[in-house]
Design a protein around this motif. Structure first.
Motif, PDB file in Angstrom:
ATOM      1  N   LEU A  65       0.826  -1.208   0.000  1.00 35.33           N
ATOM      2  CA  LEU A  65       0.000   0.000   0.000  1.00 35.33           C
ATOM      3  C   LEU A  65       0.861   1.258   0.000  1.00 35.33           C
ATOM      4  CD1 LEU A  65      -2.792  -1.008   2.531  1.00 35.33           C
ATOM      5  CD2 LEU A  65      -2.961  -0.837   0.038  1.00 35.33           C
ATOM      6  N   VAL A  66       0.494   2.183  -0.860  1.00 36.85           N
ATOM      7  CA  VAL A  66       1.160   3.480  -0.957  1.00 36.85           C
ATOM      8  C   VAL A  66       0.138   4.555  -0.605  1.00 36.85           C
ATOM      9  CG1 VAL A  66       0.686   3.817  -3.429  1.00 36.85           C
ATOM     10  CG2 VAL A  66       2.676   4.912  -2.414  1.00 36.85           C
ATOM     11  N   GLN A  67       0.621   5.648  -0.015  1.00 37.64           N
ATOM     12  CA  GLN A  67      -0.242   6.776   0.316  1.00 37.64           C
ATOM     13  C   GLN A  67       0.556   8.053   0.125  1.00 37.64           C
ATOM     14  OE1 GLN A  67      -1.663   7.017   4.415  1.00 37.64           O
ATOM     15  NE2 GLN A  67      -3.536   8.022   3.725  1.00 37.64           N
ATOM     16  N   LEU A  68      -0.119   9.098  -0.296  1.00 43.38           N
ATOM     17  CA  LEU A  68       0.508  10.402  -0.479  1.00 43.38           C
ATOM     18  C   LEU A  68      -0.131  11.389   0.480  1.00 43.38           C
ATOM     19  CD1 LEU A  68       2.502  11.943  -2.461  1.00 43.38           C
ATOM     20  CD2 LEU A  68       0.414  12.848  -3.461  1.00 43.38           C
ATOM     21  N   TRP A  69       0.700  12.186   1.119  1.00 42.50           N
ATOM     22  CA  TRP A  69       0.242  13.278   1.967  1.00 42.50           C
ATOM     23  C   TRP A  69       0.726  14.563   1.314  1.00 42.50           C
ATOM     24  CZ3 TRP A  69      -1.622  12.796   7.260  1.00 42.50           C
ATOM     25  CH2 TRP A  69      -1.814  11.475   7.658  1.00 42.50           C
ATOM     26  N   CYS A  70      -0.182  15.466   1.021  1.00 45.20           N
ATOM     27  CA  CYS A  70       0.177  16.746   0.399  1.00 45.20           C
ATOM     28  C   CYS A  70      -0.257  17.868   1.336  1.00 45.20           C
ATOM     29  CB  CYS A  70      -0.508  16.861  -0.961  1.00 45.20           C
ATOM     30  SG  CYS A  70      -0.049  18.333  -1.878  1.00 45.20           S
ATOM     31  N   ASP A  71       0.717  18.606   1.833  1.00 44.08           N
ATOM     32  CA  ASP A  71       0.473  19.708   2.770  1.00 44.08           C
ATOM     33  C   ASP A  71      -0.394  19.269   3.946  1.00 44.08           C
ATOM     34  OD1 ASP A  71       2.011  21.480   1.280  1.00 44.08           O
ATOM     35  OD2 ASP A  71       0.324  21.998  -0.018  1.00 44.08           O
ATOM     36  N   GLY A  72      -0.091  18.078   4.474  1.00 43.25           N
ATOM     37  CA  GLY A  72      -0.763  17.570   5.662  1.00 43.25           C
ATOM     38  C   GLY A  72      -2.074  16.855   5.405  1.00 43.25           C
ATOM     39  N   ARG A  73      -2.515  16.780   4.151  1.00 42.64           N
ATOM     40  CA  ARG A  73      -3.765  16.099   3.821  1.00 42.64           C
ATOM     41  C   ARG A  73      -3.470  14.719   3.241  1.00 42.64           C
ATOM     42  NH1 ARG A  73      -4.080  20.817   1.409  1.00 42.64           N
ATOM     43  NH2 ARG A  73      -4.256  19.898  -0.649  1.00 42.64           N
ATOM     44  N   PRO A  74      -3.971  13.656   3.873  1.00 39.79           N
ATOM     45  CA  PRO A  74      -3.706  12.311   3.362  1.00 39.79           C
ATOM     46  C   PRO A  74      -4.626  11.942   2.202  1.00 39.79           C
ATOM     47  CG  PRO A  74      -5.011  12.178   5.360  1.00 39.79           C
ATOM     48  CD  PRO A  74      -4.704  13.636   5.140  1.00 39.79           C
ATOM     49  N   SER A  75      -4.100  11.166   1.286  1.00 38.15           N
ATOM     50  CA  SER A  75      -4.902  10.608   0.194  1.00 38.15           C
ATOM     51  C   SER A  75      -5.404   9.236   0.621  1.00 38.15           C
ATOM     52  CB  SER A  75      -4.025  10.453  -1.050  1.00 38.15           C
ATOM     53  OG  SER A  75      -3.053   9.430  -0.797  1.00 38.15           O
ATOM     54  N   SER A  76      -6.132   8.607  -0.248  1.00 41.34           N
ATOM     55  CA  SER A  76      -6.511   7.222  -0.010  1.00 41.34           C
ATOM     56  C   SER A  76      -5.275   6.348  -0.203  1.00 41.34           C
ATOM     57  CB  SER A  76      -7.610   6.795  -0.989  1.00 41.34           C
ATOM     58  OG  SER A  76      -7.146   6.909  -2.315  1.00 41.34           O
ATOM     59  N   ARG A  77      -5.271   5.186   0.414  1.00 35.65           N
ATOM     60  CA  ARG A  77      -4.166   4.247   0.225  1.00 35.65           C
ATOM     61  C   ARG A  77      -4.511   3.353  -0.955  1.00 35.65           C
ATOM     62  NH1 ARG A  77      -2.968   1.302   5.546  1.00 35.65           N
ATOM     63  NH2 ARG A  77      -5.225   1.218   5.621  1.00 35.65           N
ATOM     64  N   ARG A  78      -3.502   3.029  -1.751  1.00 35.79           N
ATOM     65  CA  ARG A  78      -3.704   2.196  -2.933  1.00 35.79           C
ATOM     66  C   ARG A  78      -2.638   1.116  -2.987  1.00 35.79           C
ATOM     67  NH1 ARG A  78      -4.247   7.050  -7.306  1.00 35.79           N
ATOM     68  NH2 ARG A  78      -6.168   7.941  -6.470  1.00 35.79           N
ATOM     69  N   PHE A  79      -3.013  -0.024  -3.538  1.00 36.08           N
ATOM     70  CA  PHE A  79      -2.029  -1.083  -3.750  1.00 36.08           C
ATOM     71  C   PHE A  79      -1.200  -0.732  -4.983  1.00 36.08           C
ATOM     72  CE2 PHE A  79      -0.502  -4.896  -5.829  1.00 36.08           C
ATOM     73  CZ  PHE A  79       0.212  -5.473  -4.789  1.00 36.08           C
ATOM     74  N   ILE A  80       0.119  -0.844  -4.850  1.00 34.83           N
ATOM     75  CA  ILE A  80       0.990  -0.596  -5.992  1.00 34.83           C
ATOM     76  C   ILE A  80       1.841  -1.830  -6.293  1.00 34.83           C
ATOM     77  CG2 ILE A  80       2.811   0.551  -4.663  1.00 34.83           C
ATOM     78  CD1 ILE A  80       3.094   2.494  -7.067  1.00 34.83           C
ATOM     79  N   THR A  81       2.635  -2.288  -5.347  1.00 30.71           N
ATOM     80  CA  THR A  81       3.428  -3.511  -5.477  1.00 30.71           C
ATOM     81  C   THR A  81       3.995  -3.843  -4.104  1.00 30.71           C
ATOM     82  OG1 THR A  81       5.196  -4.620  -6.722  1.00 30.71           O
ATOM     83  CG2 THR A  81       5.599  -2.338  -6.098  1.00 30.71           C
ATOM     84  N   SER A  82       4.253  -5.107  -3.871  1.00 31.84           N
ATOM     85  CA  SER A  82       4.803  -5.507  -2.582  1.00 31.84           C
ATOM     86  C   SER A  82       6.173  -6.137  -2.773  1.00 31.84           C
ATOM     87  CB  SER A  82       3.847  -6.484  -1.875  1.00 31.84           C
ATOM     88  OG  SER A  82       3.641  -7.622  -2.676  1.00 31.84           O
ATOM     89  N   GLY A  83       6.816  -6.443  -1.682  1.00 34.93           N
ATOM     90  CA  GLY A  83       8.160  -7.009  -1.710  1.00 34.93           C
ATOM     91  C   GLY A  83       9.201  -5.941  -1.461  1.00 34.93           C
ATOM     92  N   PRO A  84      10.319  -6.323  -0.860  1.00 31.50           N
ATOM     93  CA  PRO A  84      11.340  -5.330  -0.483  1.00 31.50           C
ATOM     94  C   PRO A  84      12.080  -4.748  -1.682  1.00 31.50           C
ATOM     95  CG  PRO A  84      12.150  -7.542  -0.106  1.00 31.50           C
ATOM     96  CD  PRO A  84      10.709  -7.686  -0.501  1.00 31.50           C
ATOM     97  N   ILE A  85      12.595  -3.557  -1.475  1.00 30.72           N
ATOM     98  CA  ILE A  85      13.553  -2.960  -2.423  1.00 30.72           C
ATOM     99  C   ILE A  85      14.905  -3.517  -2.022  1.00 30.72           C
ATOM    100  CG2 ILE A  85      14.699  -0.825  -3.129  1.00 30.72           C
ATOM    101  CD1 ILE A  85      12.028   0.606  -2.617  1.00 30.72           C
ATOM    102  N   SER A  86      15.571  -4.150  -2.950  1.00 33.36           N
ATOM    103  CA  SER A  86      16.842  -4.780  -2.592  1.00 33.36           C
ATOM    104  C   SER A  86      17.954  -4.309  -3.519  1.00 33.36           C
ATOM    105  CB  SER A  86      16.709  -6.305  -2.652  1.00 33.36           C
ATOM    106  OG  SER A  86      16.296  -6.703  -3.934  1.00 33.36           O
ATOM    107  N   GLY A  87      19.158  -4.443  -3.033  1.00 31.99           N
ATOM    108  CA  GLY A  87      20.331  -4.043  -3.795  1.00 31.99           C
ATOM    109  C   GLY A  87      20.863  -2.697  -3.355  1.00 31.99           C
ATOM    110  N   SER A  88      21.952  -2.310  -3.938  1.00 38.47           N
ATOM    111  CA  SER A  88      22.598  -1.034  -3.654  1.00 38.47           C
ATOM    112  C   SER A  88      21.715   0.113  -4.148  1.00 38.47           C
ATOM    113  CB  SER A  88      23.955  -0.999  -4.365  1.00 38.47           C
ATOM    114  OG  SER A  88      24.514   0.278  -4.300  1.00 38.47           O
ATOM    115  N   THR A  89      21.501   1.115  -3.287  1.00 41.44           N
ATOM    116  CA  THR A  89      20.653   2.252  -3.674  1.00 41.44           C
ATOM    117  C   THR A  89      21.467   3.509  -3.873  1.00 41.44           C
ATOM    118  OG1 THR A  89      20.203   2.867  -1.381  1.00 41.44           O
ATOM    119  CG2 THR A  89      18.653   1.337  -2.418  1.00 41.44           C
ATOM    120  N   ILE A  90      21.008   4.336  -4.790  1.00 42.20           N
ATOM    121  CA  ILE A  90      21.522   5.689  -4.974  1.00 42.20           C
ATOM    122  C   ILE A  90      20.318   6.608  -4.896  1.00 42.20           C
ATOM    123  CG2 ILE A  90      22.588   7.335  -6.559  1.00 42.20           C
ATOM    124  CD1 ILE A  90      24.236   5.038  -7.695  1.00 42.20           C
TER     125      ILE A  90
END
Length: 187
Positions: A85-110
């Motif tokens: 589930l992903v959610q966006l907050w813009c200037d303190g106002r929350p959006s609805s939560r939506r399914f986007i994708t699951s599973g960890p982010i893995s590997g070296s990050t930049i």
């Protein structure tokens, strides 16, 4: 793994100039891995007037964010890697939560602020860059409560990010970037 990114930003200029470029698409936050160029990305789509969180190269769109140039904004995106589930907050106002994708982010990050990477650490496009001021970028490896997010938005005492902490960043500047102390506004 849960990720939460909070940004305080303003797209404003230091001297009078044509601000039409600020009305174009631009990137606020870009985290890439070798397998996902948009492992965690926050993108402003000016054409459709929506903020787009991207997670592991998947995206969702949120309209209704009153994101105007020349003003400070607080943008927060949360994502729970277990539920997807992903959610966006813009200037303190929350959006609805939506399914986007699951599973960890893995590997070296930049991680890059204000510019999409298009690949792990490169492939920049100047037409996608953020023009303005950015402050108080934090990232956690867990999801904050709504109360903790509101403390951040209101600039009250909040727990600094344990992945990215604006007060303790190890960073490199590339291009024309000015760093300075945050300007406080009087009320």
């Amino acid at each position: 793994m849960c990720l939460l990114v909070l940004l305080m930003l303003a797209s404003c200029a230091a001297s009078p100039q044509d601000l039409s470029d600020l009305k174009r698409d631009h990137i606020l936050f870009s985290m890439a891995t070798q397998t996902n160029s948009n492992a965690f990305l926050v993108y402003w789509d000016a054409t459709n007037n929506e903020m787009e969180p991207h997670i592991k190269d998947q995206k969702t769109e949120y309209g209704g964010c009153d994101y105007k140039p020349g003003m400070w904004h607080s943008i927060c995106s949360t994502w729970d890697s277990v539920t997807g589930l992903v959610q966006l907050w813009c200037d303190g106002r929350p959006s609805s939560r939506r399914f986007i994708t699951s599973g960890p982010i893995s590997g070296s990050t930049i991680t890059i602020l204000g510019q999409e990477q298009d690949s792990h650490g490169g492939g920049f496009d100047s037409k996608q860059c953020f023009v303005g001021m950015m402050s108080d970028v934090h990232m956690w490896d867990y999801t904050l409560s709504a109360c903790e997010i509101q403390k951040y938005v209101d600039e009250l005492n909040f727990t600094p990010g344990n992945v990215l902490n604006w007060s303790a960043l190890d960073f490199e500047i590339t291009g024309r970037v000015l760093t300075e102390d945050k300007q406080m506004t009087c009320h």
